[in-house]
Design an enzyme around this catalytic site. Structure first.
Site, PDB file in Angstrom:
ATOM      1  N   ARG A  85       1.076  -1.598   0.420  1.00 23.43           N
ATOM      2  CA  ARG A  85       0.095   0.442   0.422  1.00 23.43           C
ATOM      3  C   ARG A  85       0.922   1.421   0.103  1.00 23.43           C
ATOM      4  NH1 ARG A  85      -1.086   1.530   4.939  1.00 23.43           N
ATOM      5  NH2 ARG A  85      -2.160  -0.057   5.471  1.00 23.43           N
ATOM      6  N   TYR A 107     -16.797  17.856 -14.216  1.00 23.50           N
ATOM      7  CA  TYR A 107     -17.669  16.986 -14.475  1.00 23.50           C
ATOM      8  C   TYR A 107     -18.413  15.999 -13.212  1.00 23.50           C
ATOM      9  CZ  TYR A 107     -17.500  12.047 -13.877  1.00 23.50           C
ATOM     10  OH  TYR A 107     -17.775  10.268 -13.712  1.00 23.50           O
ATOM     11  N   ASP A 124      -7.970  20.138 -13.581  1.00 20.46           N
ATOM     12  CA  ASP A 124      -8.450  19.123 -14.392  1.00 20.46           C
ATOM     13  C   ASP A 124      -7.285  18.782 -15.303  1.00 20.46           C
ATOM     14  OD1 ASP A 124      -9.233  16.477 -14.828  1.00 20.46           O
ATOM     15  OD2 ASP A 124     -11.096  16.755 -13.709  1.00 20.46           O
ATOM     16  N   LYS A 172      -8.856   7.601 -19.002  1.00 21.45           N
ATOM     17  CA  LYS A 172      -9.120   8.211 -20.270  1.00 21.45           C
ATOM     18  C   LYS A 172      -7.755   8.524 -21.301  1.00 21.45           C
ATOM     19  CE  LYS A 172     -12.831   8.916 -18.363  1.00 21.45           C
ATOM     20  NZ  LYS A 172     -12.966   9.600 -16.952  1.00 21.45           N
TER      21      LYS A 172
HETATM   22  C1  LIG Z   1     -12.592  15.338 -16.580  1.00 23.65           C
HETATM   23  C2  LIG Z   1     -12.303  14.260 -15.711  1.00 23.65           C
HETATM   24  N1  LIG Z   1     -12.537  14.333 -14.154  1.00 23.65           N
HETATM   25  C3  LIG Z   1     -12.609  13.334 -13.692  1.00 23.65           C
HETATM   26  C4  LIG Z   1     -13.427  12.124 -13.602  1.00 23.65           C
HETATM   27  C5  LIG Z   1     -13.395  10.764 -12.620  1.00 23.65           C
HETATM   28  O1  LIG Z   1     -12.607  10.255 -13.539  1.00 23.65           O
HETATM   29  P1  LIG Z   1     -12.571   8.232 -12.719  1.00 23.65           P
HETATM   30  O2  LIG Z   1     -13.733   7.736 -13.648  1.00 23.65           O
HETATM   31  O3  LIG Z   1     -10.970   7.688 -13.257  1.00 23.65           O
HETATM   32  O4  LIG Z   1     -12.757   8.304 -11.711  1.00 23.65           O
HETATM   33  C6  LIG Z   1     -14.397  11.880 -15.098  1.00 23.65           C
HETATM   34  C7  LIG Z   1     -14.391  10.380 -15.595  1.00 23.65           C
HETATM   35  O5  LIG Z   1     -15.222  10.814 -16.242  1.00 23.65           O
HETATM   36  C8  LIG Z   1     -13.293  13.157 -15.818  1.00 23.65           C
HETATM   37  O6  LIG Z   1     -13.862  13.381 -17.600  1.00 23.65           O
END
Ligand SMILES: Cc1ncc(COP(=O)(O)O)c(C=O)c1O
Length: 386
Positions: free
Chosen positions: A52, A105, A178, A203
């Site tokens: 971990r 998001y 982000d 992604k």
């Molecule tokens: C811009 C953005 N940030 C964060 C996330 C969250 O990521 P995760 O789905 O890997 O938890 C997403 C998921 O679609 C996203 O599109």
């Protein structure tokens, strides 16, 4: 040549990826062991104690991520939201406030509003492109984070990272970017003044729709120490196989992003001349309000294209449900093209709030297929519109 002076693709292929010294295996082995033998009590080999806390495969990914974002430290997590949750726990305290984009998001907003809200973290959604509104929102509360996605998901708004960093810093707050949509190949927020970069590595970074993960990157030892502590103490870490798959995807990020960007641009230009279309949201179009800013802070414009239909919800649903090369699915950033109807899919959790997505909008994640096939697929789906 030191790693900092190397080009992006050289760092992507080599950072953290030295061959294994005993056998010379060019691809470092995946370390599945959950624990490590000690040479006497406390006699750790190279600091490795328990999975971990540290794992060589995760360490390799973290080194690669830091090298590509231009940070001193990176931390890898089991999902993007796990990374965001650990970041907020590490650097905020009850009574602190987060000013975030009003088109963040949906899952990020749900985490901040519905989970962390109950633990005393306040939030104000605001239009990040309106810098006066951001300044006011930051001043109105004990703001710890200004949190932005640029390009944003799914409205593709572009925000001035350097200007937001100045606003955040004047108020004693941190700027969190982000960078999921752009990826470090197209945009490096730390170099523009941001304090923290977060990613859903699910992604573009993973890039093949076969692994869920998240990351935090910083360029400050004090922030790094706090985030590293929470990563270890909470334990939402990526497992060895997930870390390996993410590393493997990350090695080809540059070549993939070039192709995603070319395909995104061509698809956006094709959509723009269609009479059924009300608006195409893509920063590579000169008509996009953030085009000039995107040209300044991004290398190219990426593979994400949103489109709104004159025929409203029915038209959007018809196109979304009638493509063959674009697969109707959540997520984005993989080599295969995906189609998403945000108001019922990725952003269903913000329906009825000020973060709700227009019902006549679909979001395309343009993959790396031949662009003629992507356009032919859309053209065929458009024939289902009256
Ligand atoms: C811009 C953005 N940030 C964060 C996330 C969250 O990521 P995760 O789905 O890997 O938890 C997403 C998921 O679609 C996203 O599109």
């Amino acid at each position: 040549m030191s790693a900092e002076n190397q080009g992006f693709n050289t760092r992507a292929v080599h950072a953290g990826q030295a061959f294994e010294p005993r056998t010379g295996a060019v691809v470092p082995p995946v370390h599945f062991s959950s624990t490590y033998a000690q040479d006497g009590i406390g006699g750790l080999r190279d600091g490795y104690e328990y999975g971990r806390g540290t794992n060589p495969t995760r360490d390799a990914l973290q080194e690669q991520l830091a090298a590509l974002e231009g940070g001193s430290h990176a931390y890898s997590f089991s999902s993007g939201l796990a990374a965001e949750d650990s970041l907020i726990r590490a650097l905020t305290r009850p009574g602190d406030h987060i000013v975030l984009g009003n088109d963040a998001y949906g899952g990020t907003y749900r985490l901040i509003n519905r989970v962390l809200g109950d633990w005393g973290i306040g939030n104000t959604p605001v239009d990040m492109a309106d810098l006066d509104a951001v300044r006011k929102a930051v001043a109105a509360s004990k703001t710890r984070f200004v949190w932005v996605e640029t390009p944003s998901n799914p409205l593709m708004k572009i925000t001035d990272i350097a200007a937001l960093a100045a606003i955040a810093h004047d108020a004693g707050a941190l700027l969190v970017v982000d960078n999921t949509f752009a990826s470090p190949y197209l945009q490096t927020p730390l170099a523009l003044g941001a304090d923290v970069v977060v990613h859903s590595t699910t992604k573009y970074i993973g890039g093949h729709s076969d692994v869920v993960g998240g990351a935090i990157v910083v360029n400050d030892a004090e922030l790094a120490e706090k985030i590293g502590f929470v990563q270890f103490a909470v334990g939402a870490v990526s497992g060895p196989m997930d870390a390996f798959l993410t590393t493997r995807g990350l090695k080809t990020l540059g070549v993939r992003m070039d192709r995603h960007s070319d395909n995104g641009q061509a698809v956006a230009e094709w959509l723009l001349q269609r009479p059924e279309v009300e608006a195409v949201l893509y920063p590579g179009l000169p008509s996009h309000p953030g085009h000039e800013l995107a040209r300044k802070q991004m290398k190219k414009f990426g593979g994400m294209v949103s489109v709104q239909f004159k025929g409203g919800e029915a038209a959007a649903r018809t196109v979304a449900e009638n493509t063959q090369v674009f697969t109707l699915a959540e997520s984005l950033g993989g080599i295969e093209s995906l189609m998403n109807y945000p108001s019922e899919m990725t952003h269903a959790s913000v329906k009825g709030t000020e973060l709700a997505v227009p019902v006549n909008l679909i979001r395309l994640s343009c993959g790396i297929e031949d662009v003629e096939d992507l356009i032919a697929d859309l053209e065929r789906a458009f024939t289902f519109l009256e």
